[in-house]
Design a protein around this motif. Structure first.
Motif, PDB file in Angstrom:
ATOM      1  N   VAL A  40     -13.280  -1.820  -3.859  1.00 14.71           N
ATOM      2  CA  VAL A  40     -12.493  -3.022  -4.122  1.00 14.71           C
ATOM      3  C   VAL A  40     -11.025  -2.624  -4.170  1.00 14.71           C
ATOM      4  CG1 VAL A  40     -12.044  -4.889  -5.757  1.00 14.71           C
ATOM      5  CG2 VAL A  40     -14.375  -4.054  -5.437  1.00 14.71           C
ATOM      6  N   ASP A  41     -10.236  -3.209  -3.293  1.00 11.78           N
ATOM      7  CA  ASP A  41      -8.801  -2.917  -3.253  1.00 11.78           C
ATOM      8  C   ASP A  41      -8.111  -3.748  -4.331  1.00 11.78           C
ATOM      9  OD1 ASP A  41      -6.223  -2.236  -2.670  1.00 11.78           O
ATOM     10  OD2 ASP A  41      -6.149  -3.299  -0.770  1.00 11.78           O
ATOM     11  N   LYS A  42      -7.551  -3.076  -5.337  1.00 17.75           N
ATOM     12  CA  LYS A  42      -6.907  -3.760  -6.453  1.00 17.75           C
ATOM     13  C   LYS A  42      -5.386  -3.587  -6.418  1.00 17.75           C
ATOM     14  CE  LYS A  42     -10.107  -1.666  -8.958  1.00 17.75           C
ATOM     15  NZ  LYS A  42     -10.698  -1.025 -10.082  1.00 17.75           N
ATOM     16  N   THR A  43      -4.845  -3.413  -5.237  1.00 21.57           N
ATOM     17  CA  THR A  43      -3.418  -3.151  -5.089  1.00 21.57           C
ATOM     18  C   THR A  43      -2.559  -4.239  -5.706  1.00 21.57           C
ATOM     19  OG1 THR A  43      -3.876  -1.969  -3.043  1.00 21.57           O
ATOM     20  CG2 THR A  43      -1.597  -2.652  -3.428  1.00 21.57           C
ATOM     21  N   GLY A  44      -2.866  -5.496  -5.457  1.00 26.77           N
ATOM     22  CA  GLY A  44      -2.015  -6.584  -5.917  1.00 26.77           C
ATOM     23  C   GLY A  44      -2.493  -7.276  -7.171  1.00 26.77           C
ATOM     24  N   ILE A  45      -3.446  -6.689  -7.887  1.00 28.47           N
ATOM     25  CA  ILE A  45      -4.040  -7.375  -9.043  1.00 28.47           C
ATOM     26  C   ILE A  45      -3.036  -7.602 -10.174  1.00 28.47           C
ATOM     27  CG2 ILE A  45      -4.953  -5.342 -10.228  1.00 28.47           C
ATOM     28  CD1 ILE A  45      -6.831  -8.639  -9.871  1.00 28.47           C
TER      29      ILE A  45
END
Length: 40
Positions: free
Chosen positions: A22-27
């Motif tokens: 899960v890409d959480k770069t912009g969370i």
């Protein structure tokens, strides 16, 4: 010693290409934007 710490990024590449990554770069940016709209 490098073998035990992080010899390369192959384990990360395996995780990146798996179905569970899960890409959480912009969370944090998204969360701050949502919370800034809530009334106090």
């Amino acid at each position: 010693m490098g073998m035990f710490v992080n010899p390369d990024n192959s384990a990360f590449q395996v995780a990146l290409n798996s179905e569970i990554y899960v890409d959480k770069t912009g969370i944090i940016k998204y969360t701050n934007r949502v919370f800034s709209r809530l009334p106090i």
